[in-house]
Design an enzyme around this catalytic site. Structure first.
Site, short mmCIF file in Angstrom:
data_model
loop_
_atom_site.label_atom_id
_atom_site.label_comp_id
_atom_site.label_asym_id
_atom_site.label_seq_id
_atom_site.Cartn_x
_atom_site.Cartn_y
_atom_site.Cartn_z
N SER A 1 34.20 -38.45 -57.71
CA SER A 1 34.85 -39.76 -57.50
C SER A 1 33.94 -40.94 -57.77
CB SER A 1 35.46 -39.84 -56.10
OG SER A 1 36.47 -38.84 -55.96
N GLU B 1 27.55 -32.06 -57.35
CA GLU B 1 28.95 -32.45 -57.20
C GLU B 1 29.54 -31.81 -55.96
OE1 GLU B 1 30.75 -33.79 -61.16
OE2 GLU B 1 31.01 -31.65 -61.07
N GLU C 1 35.22 -26.35 -60.75
CA GLU C 1 36.56 -25.88 -61.15
C GLU C 1 36.47 -24.54 -61.88
OE1 GLU C 1 37.69 -29.54 -63.05
OE2 GLU C 1 37.73 -30.49 -61.08
N HIS D 1 30.68 -25.74 -63.46
CA HIS D 1 31.47 -26.75 -62.76
C HIS D 1 32.29 -26.07 -61.65
CE1 HIS D 1 34.53 -29.75 -61.94
NE2 HIS D 1 33.69 -30.64 -62.43
N GLY E 1 34.51 -37.69 -63.80
CA GLY E 1 35.77 -37.08 -64.22
C GLY E 1 36.83 -38.15 -64.47
N GLY E 2 37.69 -38.37 -63.48
CA GLY E 2 38.85 -39.26 -63.63
C GLY E 2 38.53 -40.60 -64.27
N ASN F 1 33.35 -36.23 -68.13
CA ASN F 1 33.95 -34.89 -68.21
C ASN F 1 35.46 -35.08 -68.29
OD1 ASN F 1 34.87 -32.31 -67.80
ND2 ASN F 1 34.13 -32.13 -65.69
N TRP F 2 35.99 -34.91 -69.49
CA TRP F 2 37.42 -35.21 -69.70
C TRP F 2 38.33 -34.09 -69.20
CZ3 TRP F 2 37.40 -37.48 -75.41
CH2 TRP F 2 36.60 -38.64 -75.43
N LYS F 3 37.76 -32.96 -68.84
CA LYS F 3 38.55 -31.83 -68.31
C LYS F 3 39.71 -31.51 -69.25
CE LYS F 3 36.92 -32.99 -63.72
NZ LYS F 3 37.15 -33.01 -62.29
N GLY G 1 37.63 -35.57 -57.54
CA GLY G 1 39.04 -35.89 -57.74
C GLY G 1 39.77 -36.28 -56.46
P1 PGA Z 1 35.93 -36.90 -60.56
O1 PGA Z 1 35.37 -35.56 -61.22
O2 PGA Z 1 35.05 -38.04 -61.05
O3 PGA Z 1 37.35 -37.03 -61.05
O4 PGA Z 1 35.84 -36.76 -59.08
C1 PGA Z 1 34.00 -35.33 -61.36
C2 PGA Z 1 33.75 -33.98 -61.99
O5 PGA Z 1 34.48 -33.03 -61.66
O6 PGA Z 1 32.84 -33.81 -62.82
#
Ligand code: PGA
Length: 253
Positions: free
Chosen positions: A213, A167, A97, A95, A234-235, A9-11, A173
């Site tokens: 994470s 999640e 966010e 998600h 994500g990251g 997930n590149w956000k 994050g």
């Molecule tokens: P993260 O994000 O790996 O940076 O914790 C995961 C996500 O939000 O899908």
């Protein structure tokens, strides 16, 4: 029996050129990986270019969200059929966010899931509790509420296009991952809930990703848990080497 599915997930990251550079590296390095399905979720602006670039590979392309209407006066929104037109086969929906910053409610998530499935997309429906909810002993209640909003009355014919991502918000994050045991406990709860709602066959076949994470050094232990079927990353998905290592760690042993 369930092929693990790892999605990056590149956000809100990467230009079209940067997206193409990353996905080309992934394509080259993951071409020989078997028994793990892999996808990327670039920002909307890069979806079409990325989808073209991976056309001749097994990499899947996911959108990070979608709207529930097909067309009309909805400035700023993107419809599921438009995502398919751009080359997407999946959409991440609900998600945390989106829930936190853009007001996506359980009801909105349910409408988006239905619309995406109806348009032929696969759906990665995200669920998970905040730290306050976990500390208050409400983890299962919140996860159940998210599941009920997202996937309670699905047709048996579409369940092979449904993936759940657990999640925990406190792990996203933050560098603080759920332990394999903490994650497995919730994954098992999700699978038993799916069994009650959608039947044993659906529950046994629906993949449940862990997200929060996930890194190369914690992925293998998480993936070893019986109800963890891949990851939403994500990251660590923004660097080819890290993401490739996580994909390899998801391979069943
Ligand atoms: P993260 O994000 O790996 O940076 O914790 C995961 C996500 O939000 O899908």
């Amino acid at each position: 029996m369930r092929t693990p599915f790892v999605v990056g997930n590149w956000k809100l990251h990467k230009t079209i050129a940067e997206s193409l550079a990353l996905v080309t590296e992934l394509k080259n390095q993951l071409g020989s990986l078997r028994e793990v399905a892999v996808g990327v979720a670039p920002p909307f602006t890069a979806l079409h270019a990325v989808a073209k670039r991976v056309e001749d590979s097994s990499l899947a392309v996911a959108a990070q969200d979608c709207f529930w209407e097909e067309k009309g006066a909805f400035t700023g929104e993107v419809a599921p059929a438009m995502l398919r037109d751009a080359g997407c086969t999946w959409a991440i929906i609900g998600h945390s966010e989106r829930r936190q910053f853009f007001g996506d409610t359980d009801e909105a998530v349910g409408k988006k899931v239905k619309a995406a499935l109806a348009a032929g997309l696969g759906v990665i429906a995200c669920v998970g509790e905040t730290l306050a909810q976990r500390d208050g002993g409400a983890t299962f209640q919140i996860v159940e509420q998210h599941l009920a909003g997202a996937v309670s009355d699905l047709d048996a014919a579409v369940v092979d296009r449904v993936v759940i991502a657990y999640e925990p918000v406190w792990a996203i994050g933050t560098g603080r991952t759920a332990t394999p045991a903490q994650a497995q406990e919730v994954h098992a709860f999700i699978r038993s809930w799916l069994g009650k709602q959608l039947g044993a066959a659906a529950a046994a076949s629906i993949r449940i990703q862990y997200g929060g994470s996930v890194k190369p050094d914690n992925a293998a232990l998480l993936m070893r848990e019986p109800d963890i079927d891949g990851a939403l990353v994500g990251g660590a998905s923004l660097q080819a080497a890290d993401f490739v290592a996580i994909c390899r760690a998801a391979k069943p042993s």
